[in-house]
Write a protein that holds these residues in place. Structure first.
Motif, PDB file in Angstrom:
ATOM      1  N   ARG A 386       0.840  -1.211   0.000  1.00 26.80           N
ATOM      2  CA  ARG A 386       0.000   0.000   0.000  1.00 26.80           C
ATOM      3  C   ARG A 386       0.877   1.264   0.000  1.00 26.80           C
ATOM      4  O   ARG A 386       0.545   2.259  -0.641  1.00 26.80           O
ATOM      5  CB  ARG A 386      -0.937  -0.013   1.204  1.00 26.80           C
ATOM      6  N   GLY A 389       1.965   1.892  -3.495  1.00 26.30           N
ATOM      7  CA  GLY A 389       0.911   2.534  -4.282  1.00 26.30           C
ATOM      8  C   GLY A 389       0.771   4.006  -3.954  1.00 26.30           C
ATOM      9  O   GLY A 389       0.599   4.851  -4.844  1.00 26.30           O
ATOM     10  N   ARG A 393       1.456   7.138  -6.715  1.00 27.77           N
ATOM     11  CA  ARG A 393       0.481   8.175  -7.080  1.00 27.77           C
ATOM     12  C   ARG A 393       1.091   9.574  -7.087  1.00 27.77           C
ATOM     13  O   ARG A 393       0.518  10.504  -7.657  1.00 27.77           O
ATOM     14  CB  ARG A 393      -0.715   8.135  -6.124  1.00 27.77           C
ATOM     15  N   TRP A 405       2.490  -0.165 -11.759  1.00 21.87           N
ATOM     16  CA  TRP A 405       1.153  -0.504 -11.260  1.00 21.87           C
ATOM     17  C   TRP A 405       0.811  -1.951 -11.613  1.00 21.87           C
ATOM     18  O   TRP A 405       0.195  -2.670 -10.824  1.00 21.87           O
ATOM     19  CB  TRP A 405       0.099   0.431 -11.834  1.00 21.87           C
ATOM     20  N   ILE A 408       2.486  -4.229  -9.167  1.00 21.53           N
ATOM     21  CA  ILE A 408       1.780  -4.209  -7.878  1.00 21.53           C
ATOM     22  C   ILE A 408       0.493  -5.025  -7.970  1.00 21.53           C
ATOM     23  O   ILE A 408       0.165  -5.815  -7.064  1.00 21.53           O
ATOM     24  CB  ILE A 408       1.481  -2.757  -7.468  1.00 21.53           C
ATOM     25  N   ALA A 409      -0.232  -4.847  -9.077  1.00 25.25           N
ATOM     26  CA  ALA A 409      -1.482  -5.586  -9.253  1.00 25.25           C
ATOM     27  C   ALA A 409      -1.238  -7.094  -9.294  1.00 25.25           C
ATOM     28  O   ALA A 409      -1.983  -7.883  -8.692  1.00 25.25           O
ATOM     29  CB  ALA A 409      -2.164  -5.131 -10.546  1.00 25.25           C
ATOM     30  N   TRP A 412      -0.689  -8.374  -5.727  1.00 25.61           N
ATOM     31  CA  TRP A 412      -1.964  -8.474  -4.997  1.00 25.61           C
ATOM     32  C   TRP A 412      -2.738  -9.711  -5.452  1.00 25.61           C
ATOM     33  O   TRP A 412      -3.278 -10.474  -4.639  1.00 25.61           O
ATOM     34  CB  TRP A 412      -2.812  -7.246  -5.231  1.00 25.61           C
ATOM     35  N   GLU A 420      -7.900  -5.240  -4.257  1.00 22.37           N
ATOM     36  CA  GLU A 420      -6.680  -4.446  -4.385  1.00 22.37           C
ATOM     37  C   GLU A 420      -6.045  -4.623  -5.766  1.00 22.37           C
ATOM     38  O   GLU A 420      -5.576  -3.665  -6.384  1.00 22.37           O
ATOM     39  CB  GLU A 420      -5.676  -4.827  -3.296  1.00 22.37           C
ATOM     40  N   SER A 421      -6.046  -5.872  -6.254  1.00 15.91           N
ATOM     41  CA  SER A 421      -5.435  -6.116  -7.564  1.00 15.91           C
ATOM     42  C   SER A 421      -6.251  -5.435  -8.667  1.00 15.91           C
ATOM     43  O   SER A 421      -5.687  -4.844  -9.593  1.00 15.91           O
ATOM     44  CB  SER A 421      -5.328  -7.614  -7.844  1.00 15.91           C
ATOM     45  N   ALA A 424      -5.487  -1.756  -8.723  1.00 22.21           N
ATOM     46  CA  ALA A 424      -4.153  -1.491  -9.265  1.00 22.21           C
ATOM     47  C   ALA A 424      -4.123  -1.682 -10.779  1.00 22.21           C
ATOM     48  O   ALA A 424      -3.487  -0.905 -11.499  1.00 22.21           O
ATOM     49  CB  ALA A 424      -3.122  -2.389  -8.596  1.00 22.21           C
ATOM     50  N   GLN A 427      -5.623   1.345 -12.276  1.00 26.11           N
ATOM     51  CA  GLN A 427      -4.699   2.473 -12.252  1.00 26.11           C
ATOM     52  C   GLN A 427      -3.637   2.335 -13.338  1.00 26.11           C
ATOM     53  O   GLN A 427      -3.208   3.323 -13.945  1.00 26.11           O
ATOM     54  CB  GLN A 427      -4.032   2.569 -10.879  1.00 26.11           C
TER      55      GLN A 427
END
Length: 450
Positions: A386, A389, A393, A405, A408-409, A412, A420-421, A424, A427
């Motif tokens: 988190r 992320g 941003r 991103w 990160i996805a 998750w 969360e995934s 992400a 995003q």
């Protein structure tokens, strides 16, 4: 005006310029034998000092009497030019701090040096500042030299300056300005109709890197193809290596891993003993990461290359380059199921980056979170991911941020955090310039429209 008056005026001008260059006031040169008012009259050309006074002033200014009287000091000039040459060698070999100190010492004696030597030292000083990560200071120094009317478009110095400015603005996150400088410089070279040299090819290679950073892979590919032809026909080993290196990175960004590996192997084959240590280390790191991208890959070989790269970058690399090497080693350790070692490398990467809001920091946090999940430290991993992320941003939307991103996805998703995934992934699409359909009251009735 007689010759004696002319000599006095020249001596006075050199006295004033050298005193100011040393940061001294007239009273700092004064003594019982030479008053402040007499020094003022010498500097204004109203008095011609005696040999004894010239000797006294030269001693206090750290120059020779010959320089004050004639503007020439061949012995001192040769010493300083030799120091500048050693500084260039130190810069090439990765002794950046040593090079910066030597260039600064040379520039402290700028008034006694030929202009070409001064410009050479200023360029070296700026490049050393860049290597040390002092990018704002480097940009200021580079811009001053680049915009100087004495900097001739198409010259080797001009190409070096344009290339360095592209790199610095890219590192500072200003992709628009970095690309603008590179494109303008290449257009100018085309207008001049000059035959491509290694310096010109390296300028194009940096522009390719800038295109890749902002996600303009089509332009990057076009420039690579053009420069590859030039490099193969006219370029030296360094220029060819630069092009194949950047071509490998473009191929990687396009998902052509096998092609990227082939190009990286060609770049590595162009390395020779005595090449720039930092370049050797960075290229080994790129090749190691490419090996990790293949399936099933060769994580043991990749880690070996990354360890070699890291060991060299500890000596000659910037903090960001060392951090990238640590993060890459963390990825290799994860592939080898060594979660504890992966956490150690990722944590060291974050320590090197000092928690600055930059892509490298986010990537280090992402791999740290992955390692924490792998070690069963779910709560810590969620907090770390988190935080990654939140930091991401703060960066401007771009293809490079979209790629992070996506990382990160994927993490998750791998550990079962669906909401969360999904957020992400969304995003990542937004940062890549692919926003979703409008929502709430702004939503269009697509079915009705059809």
């Amino acid at each position: 005006m007689d010759s004696t008056a002319e000599d006095g005026e020249g001596t006075g001008r050199r006295l004033r310029d050298l005193r100011r260059a040393r940061g001294l006031k007239q009273q700092d040169l004064a003594s019982d034998d030479v008053s402040v008012s007499y020094i003022s009259m010498i500097e204004s050309g109203k008095r011609t000092p005696s040999a004894a006074v010239v000797s006294l002033l030269a001693e206090r200014l750290g120059c020779t009497t010959g320089y004050l009287l004639t503007g020439q000091d061949a012995t001192r000039t040769r010493e300083l030019e030799l120091k500048a040459a050693f500084a260039d060698l130190s810069l090439h070999n990765g002794a950046i701090g040593e090079a910066l100190q030597a260039f600064s010492e040379v520039l402290a004696s700028a008034p006694v040096l030929p202009e070409a030597t001064v410009r050479r030292a200023r360029l070296g000083q700026a490049l050393a500042l860049e290597q040390l990560g002092r990018l704002e200071a480097a940009v200021q120094a580079l811009t001053m030299l680049y915009e100087d009317p004495k900097c001739i478009a198409g010259s080797a110095e001009w190409s070096q300056l344009a290339t360095a400015l592209c790199r610095c603005h890219q590192a500072l996150g200003d992709q628009v300005l970095s690309v603008e400088i590179g494109e303008r410089a290449l257009r100018r070279l085309d207008q001049l109709g000059l035959e491509a040299t290694d310096d010109h090819i390296q300028l194009g290679a940096v522009l390719v890197s800038c295109y890749r950073s902002r996600g303009d892979l089509a332009k990057a590919r076009l420039v690579v193809e053009r420069l590859t032809r030039f490099a193969d026909d006219h370029g030296g080993r360094n220029a060819q290596r630069e092009i194949y290196w950047n071509a490998a990175l473009v191929a990687q960004s396009q998902g052509h891993i096998d092609e990227a590996l082939t190009l990286a192997e060609r770049a590595r084959a162009l390395l020779v003993e005595g090449d720039n240590v930092r370049h050797r280390a960075l290229l080994s790191g790129v090749y190691g990461m490419l090996l990790l991208c293949t399936d099933p890959g060769d994580p043991e070989r990749a880690r070996q290359l990354l360890e070699e790269s890291h060991a060299q970058l500890v000596e000659v690399g910037t903090a960001a380059e060392q951090a990238t090497a640590e993060s890459s080693l963390a990825v290799a350790c994860l592939r080898l199921h060594q979660a504890v070692e992966a956490q150690q490398h990722a944590s060291r990467a974050l320590g090197l980056l000092r928690d600055e809001p930059r892509r490298e920091s986010v990537e280090a946090r992402a791999v740290l979170a992955h390692a924490q999940f792998s070690a069963g430290e779910s709560q810590r991993a969620q907090e770390t991911l988190r935080a990654a992320g939140t930091q991401l941003r703060q960066l401007p939307p771009a293809r490079s941020s979209a790629a992070v991103w996506r990382q990160i996805a994927d993490i998750w998703q791998q550990y079962g955090y669906v909401a969360e995934s999904t957020a992400a992934y969304q995003q990542a699409l937004n940062d890549a310039g692919l926003p979703g359909l409008p929502t709430s009251t702004d939503q269009v009735d697509v079915a009705g429209a059809l």
